[in-house]
Design an enzyme around this catalytic site. Structure first.
Site, short mmCIF file in Angstrom:
data_model
loop_
_atom_site.label_atom_id
_atom_site.label_comp_id
_atom_site.label_asym_id
_atom_site.label_seq_id
_atom_site.Cartn_x
_atom_site.Cartn_y
_atom_site.Cartn_z
N GLY A 176 47.34 34.09 50.22
CA GLY A 176 48.06 32.82 50.15
C GLY A 176 47.63 31.87 51.24
O GLY A 176 46.57 32.03 51.85
N GLY A 223 38.59 26.66 50.42
CA GLY A 223 37.74 27.84 50.31
C GLY A 223 38.25 28.75 49.19
O GLY A 223 37.49 29.22 48.34
N HIS A 224 39.57 28.99 49.17
CA HIS A 224 40.14 29.80 48.09
C HIS A 224 39.96 29.09 46.75
O HIS A 224 39.65 29.73 45.74
CB HIS A 224 41.64 30.02 48.32
N LYS A 245 32.88 34.31 54.18
CA LYS A 245 33.31 34.10 55.58
C LYS A 245 33.72 35.42 56.21
O LYS A 245 33.39 35.71 57.35
CB LYS A 245 34.46 33.09 55.68
N ASP A 246 34.47 36.22 55.45
CA ASP A 246 34.83 37.55 55.93
C ASP A 246 33.74 38.51 55.47
O ASP A 246 33.93 39.32 54.56
CB ASP A 246 36.21 37.93 55.40
N GLN A 256 34.43 42.26 55.54
CA GLN A 256 35.36 42.62 54.46
C GLN A 256 34.60 42.74 53.14
O GLN A 256 34.80 43.68 52.37
CB GLN A 256 36.46 41.56 54.36
N SER A 271 39.78 28.49 57.01
CA SER A 271 40.51 29.74 57.19
C SER A 271 41.99 29.40 57.20
O SER A 271 42.40 28.35 57.70
CB SER A 271 40.12 30.36 58.54
N SER A 272 42.79 30.32 56.66
CA SER A 272 44.25 30.07 56.65
C SER A 272 44.78 29.98 58.07
O SER A 272 45.81 29.36 58.32
CB SER A 272 44.97 31.19 55.91
#
Ligand code: PAF
Length: 433
Positions: free
Chosen positions: A178, A183-184, A296-297, A300, A332-333
């Site tokens: 969320g 980006g999302h 970006k991650d 991950q 980034s969030s």
């Protein structure tokens, strides 16, 4: 099979429009399985969508009583379109002699690759609602498709996914926590271009936060997130509570080996096990064909690729490019936590990576000097406390062999401590070929 009342919207904006429509209605009436037909008057309307300049449409709606199953009725409509000379072009919204859309089929909800009923856009199109009203249809009693559909339990998700799979749809999964940004949105848009149905998930996963990390304070904004998902084209959003996701007896965890060691894994013990566990559960629940994750991650992404291969999940992992603010800061969030000064200072990460990439482009092949370049630029910004700079292989982040480097991915992590709370930011860049 008992006869069903179905509604077919019709339109034409090429050639003798009225003649195309009259002929299609006559032909429709003669099809075995269509017991009766009545239609609205014809209305003129401007073309919708992003097609080339073209003339206005003549539109209307036909009500048919039919024993044909919905996909058979769709096949009849497609055959009549082809008979009228409609060639299905590569691009949508081209001028056409005949367009037939199934709007309602009784009260059925159909969600297959070829057919979505009720039609997704019926309530937004005056050239459909006007004729429906003329035919006496109670529009308020008819369901509207207002994606994304919000699903909050695994059972609700399983039901929707079951429908999609039964309808032969490919499913794209975009897992998120969320607090969605551009980006999302780009992940959802990429999935939208490649899959029949797009499922975004919004779940702040407690398993991936350490005891002193920001689980409780992680930014949450479901209404805002749904708006982002809607604009980007998600069909559904799975946003379960922690209890719905992990029942009280939940005790299975995925541990990923070497891919989760070092870098973030060294600084956040248990983090990647939490990520792998929730992602494995999302893969199982969504039965998605493709999963979309941001580069970006990068670690991950490498961990998820490794886990997917090792455990044999039948899903293709798609890594998506980093989306940056105009000044270069990777989205980034957690950027919302940055105070104004730190926000300005945080662009140093992008500048440092870019500077080392430029050095590489100018011929530098010594890893220590490339890494030192990143360190040196970050050091020009006193607000940044560097955690690490690494140069690893671009995809799986493995250690590079000794000797001159011929490519790879530079990764950097740093803390900015003067805002509302300390913020750790990650960034990375592939050395240009
Ligand atoms: O990248 C994220 O937002 C999360 O780590 C993910 C992949 C959604 C798992 O919770």
């Amino acid at each position: 099979m008992p006869a069903i009342h179905a509604y077919v919207a019709f339109g034409s904006n090429l050639g003798d429009r009225a003649a195309h429509l009259q002929r299609a209605l006559q032909r429709l009436q003669q099809v075995p399985g269509i017991e009766s037909l009545r239609h609205s008057s014809f209305v003129e309307s401007a073309p919708v969508g992003d097609g080339p300049p073209q003339g206005p449409f003549l539109n209307g709606v036909a009500e048919v009583q039919t024993t044909l199953p919905p996909h058979a009725l769709l096949a009849v409509c497609k055959a009549l379109e082809a008979e009228a000379g409609r060639i299905l072009p590569a691009r949508r919204n081209q001028p056409r002699p005949l367009d037939l859309d199934l709007v309602f089929y009784g009260d059925a909800r159909i969600d297959t690759r070829e057919l979505v009923v009720p039609h997704r856009e019926w309530h937004r199109r005056a050239f459909v609602t006007g004729p429906l009203r003329e035919l006496g249809v109670d529009l308020d009693a008819r369901p509207r498709h207002e994606p994304p559909e919000l699903l909050d339990t695994p059972a609700a998700l399983a039901a929707r996914v079951g429908d999609w799979l039964a309808g032969d749809c490919t499913i794209g999964l975009v897992p998120t926590m969320g607090s969605l940004h551009d980006g999302h949105a780009s992940l959802v848009q990429i999935a939208r271009g490649e899959c029949d149905r797009v499922l975004a998930t919004i779940f702040v996963n407690p398993l991936q936060f350490g005891p002193n990390e920001d689980f409780a304070a992680y930014p949450r904004d479901l209404a805002g997130d749904l708006a982002v998902c809607r604009a980007a084209g998600a069909d559904a959003v799975f946003a379960p509570s922690v209890a719905a996701m992990y029942d009280p007896a939940f005790c299975s965890h995925v541990a990923v080996g070497a891919a989760a060691d070092g870098l973030e894994g060294a600084l956040r013990p248990g983090h990647f096990s939490g990520v792998a566990t929730v992602v494995a559960r999302l893969f199982a629940l969504s039965r998605a064909h493709r999963g979309y994750f941001g580069e970006k991650d990068a670690q991950q992404l490498a961990v998820i690729r490794r886990m997917t291969r090792d455990l044999g999940f039948p899903i293709r992992i798609v890594g998506c490019p980093i989306v940056r603010e105009p000044d270069g800061l990777a989205m980034s969030s957690r950027n919302v936590y940055l105070g104004a000064e730190d926000r300005r200072a945080a662009t140093v990460l992008h500048r440092a990576l870019r500077s080392a990439c430029e050095q590489f482009q100018r011929g530098e092949r010594d890893r220590d000097r490339l890494v030192a370049r990143v360190r040196a630029v970050v050091a020009t910004e006193p607000r940044a406390a560097l955690d690490y700079v690494m140069l690893r292989s671009a995809d799986d982040l493995a250690e590079l062999p000794p000797g001159p480097v011929d490519g790879g991915r530079l990764l950097v992590a740093a803390k900015f401590v003067d805002g509302k709370r300390p913020v750790r930011l990650l960034d990375n860049m592939v050395l240009p070929s």
